[in-house]
Write an enzyme that holds these catalytic residues in place. Structure first.
Site, PDB file in Angstrom:
ATOM      1  N   TYR A  98       0.584  -1.204  -0.078  1.00 56.26           N
ATOM      2  CA  TYR A  98       0.132  -0.133   0.037  1.00 56.26           C
ATOM      3  C   TYR A  98       0.699   1.396  -0.092  1.00 56.26           C
ATOM      4  O   TYR A  98       0.556   2.263  -0.576  1.00 56.26           O
ATOM      5  CB  TYR A  98      -1.069  -0.120   1.318  1.00 56.26           C
ATOM      6  CG  TYR A  98      -2.171  -0.950   1.249  1.00 56.26           C
ATOM      7  CD1 TYR A  98      -3.110  -0.625   0.268  1.00 56.26           C
ATOM      8  CD2 TYR A  98      -1.816  -2.145   1.402  1.00 56.26           C
ATOM      9  CE1 TYR A  98      -4.288  -1.304   0.284  1.00 56.26           C
ATOM     10  CE2 TYR A  98      -2.929  -3.170   1.255  1.00 56.26           C
ATOM     11  CZ  TYR A  98      -4.198  -2.619   0.698  1.00 56.26           C
ATOM     12  OH  TYR A  98      -5.302  -3.410   0.658  1.00 56.26           O
ATOM     13  N   GLU A 140      -8.057  -7.468   5.440  1.00 56.93           N
ATOM     14  CA  GLU A 140      -7.045  -8.638   4.937  1.00 56.93           C
ATOM     15  C   GLU A 140      -6.112  -9.429   6.232  1.00 56.93           C
ATOM     16  O   GLU A 140      -5.859 -10.443   6.096  1.00 56.93           O
ATOM     17  CB  GLU A 140      -6.178  -7.927   3.902  1.00 56.93           C
ATOM     18  CG  GLU A 140      -6.831  -7.671   2.781  1.00 56.93           C
ATOM     19  CD  GLU A 140      -6.194  -6.543   1.947  1.00 56.93           C
ATOM     20  OE1 GLU A 140      -4.920  -6.098   2.008  1.00 56.93           O
ATOM     21  OE2 GLU A 140      -6.867  -5.802   1.242  1.00 56.93           O
TER      22      GLU A 140
END
Length: 395
Positions: A98, A140
């Protein structure tokens, strides 16, 4: 969720950012892959990148998330986040990635919008990004923990069955002989293969049918070129993988799962290779003693192209109250319909919950027809493989 100051800035700049998202995401991917070519080689779907669909999906998800923050400041779009998180977890996405996306996405935004990206604008959109990213990272993390923290496991192909000219079913067992976690009907696995050029490409395939204990089963349709790129992974699996070979599989993921009790009427609609999760759902319903009405709908080019047709019919026949409707464009047998799927003559019980899997035009048509028959939009669930270009529109 979004600070008041950032919300005002995002609201004012959303039209300009939204209008430029296509160019922004194109530059983002070009910049990221130039700096990190291993991401294109070993993680991102090269076919989707070539077709441009991945850019459209990213742009749509960012715009949808920002719009939701503005319109529903006290709610989180959990349906959208959950769908994305399951896909990410099946690929083994990490929090560090990310950071990479953030670096190259915001470089692309600054490049495209130029002086319009003031420090205030940059800070507001930075807040939007990290609200979305941190929410996904949290979901996640939970998904990984539920599955023991392991992404990839080696499985041996114990049987390969040719279903149609373009569909092959693979049945596998863990190469290490260890136990297999249960999966929910409708879920999928990621399959990672090493191609001739050394790239390790990943694709998702629905788990199909009712495999034996400690087994997995999925079916692969060979993707021909046509108007888009050929399916390099599907061709590899068809051409090279035989019984005795091994494949890397993820644990089972996906949020299009049966969530019902024995008294809920169901409609399972599919087209083409979308039949695969439906056979798993039907097998589960038969095994669990589902007694409410189940309507089975499927469309295909011809009976010869209808993968898992025998399973489709056999599992439905085990249910005490089922109705089966098949449509074929050609070579229609007795008892089936000719043409495209049309629910006009199909009885849909009150309170029906519907599950859809197939090409996007098919699912849009089914959704529209089901709503016209009184099915609540919240009771219509669907699965998309590849970039989800529909999610942002449907909510």
């Amino acid at each position: 969720m979004l600070s008041e100051q950032s919300a005002a800035v995002v609201r004012a700049t959303l039209p300009a950012v939204g209008a430029s998202l296509g160019e922004i995401t194109e530059r983002f991917y070009a910049g990221m892959f130039a700096a990190r070519p291993e991401l294109l080689r070993d993680l991102f779907n090269r076919g989707n990148q070539a077709a441009g669909t991945q850019r459209q999906a990213l742009a749509g998800s960012i715009a949808a998330f920002a719009t939701h923050l503005l319109d529903h400041p006290d709610q989180r779009p959990d349906a959208m986040l959950g769908r994305i998180a399951h896909k990410h977890a099946s690929l083994g996405i990490t929090p560090e990635q990310y950071e990479i996306v953030h670096e190259h996405l915001f470089a692309a935004i600054a490049d495209v919008l130029g002086e319009a990206v003031t420090p205030e604008v940059a800070a507001a959109w930075d807040e939007v990004y990290w609200l979305m990213a941190n929410a996904l990272i949290a979901v996640e993390k939970r998904l990984y923990e539920e599955r023991g923290g392991r992404t990839w496991r080696t499985w041996e192909v114990v049987e390969r069955v040719r279903e149609t000219a373009d569909v092959v079913t693979f049945r596998l067992r863990p190469a290490d002989g260890g136990p297999v976690r249960d999966f929910r009907a409708g879920q999928y696995v990621s399959v990672r293969v090493t191609l001739a050029d050394g790239a390790r490409q990943i694709r998702q395939y629905s788990l199909s049918g009712a495999p034996g204990p400690d087994e997995r089963q999925f079916s692969v349709k060979r993707v021909h070129g046509g108007s888009g790129p050929e399916g390099e992974v599907s061709h590899h699996l068809h051409a090279r993988v035989r019984a005795g070979d091994t494949l890397e599989l993820s644990e089972a993921y996906g949020d299009l799962v049966l969530d019902t009790d024995a008294g809920t009427p169901l409609l399972l609609a599919s087209a083409g290779i979308g039949v695969t999760p439906m056979t798993a759902m039907l097998a589960h319903l038969a095994d669990s003693g589902h007694r409410a009405p189940v309507t089975v709908v499927h469309g295909d080019r011809s009976p010869a192209d209808h993968a898992l047709r025998a399973d489709h019919e056999a599992y439905a026949a085990k249910l005490p109250d089922s109705a089966v409707h098949f449509w074929y464009e050609q070579d229609t047998p007795a008892g089936a319909h000719t043409g495209y799927v049309d629910l006009a003559g199909v009885s849909v019980a009150p309170g029906t919950r519907a599950y859809l899997c197939g090409p996007l035009p098919f699912m849009r048509a089914m959704r529209e027809q089901l709503i016209g028959k009184g099915v609540a939009p919240a009771d219509i669930h669907y699965e998309v493989f590849g970039p989800d270009l529909w999610l942002a529109q449907q909510g």
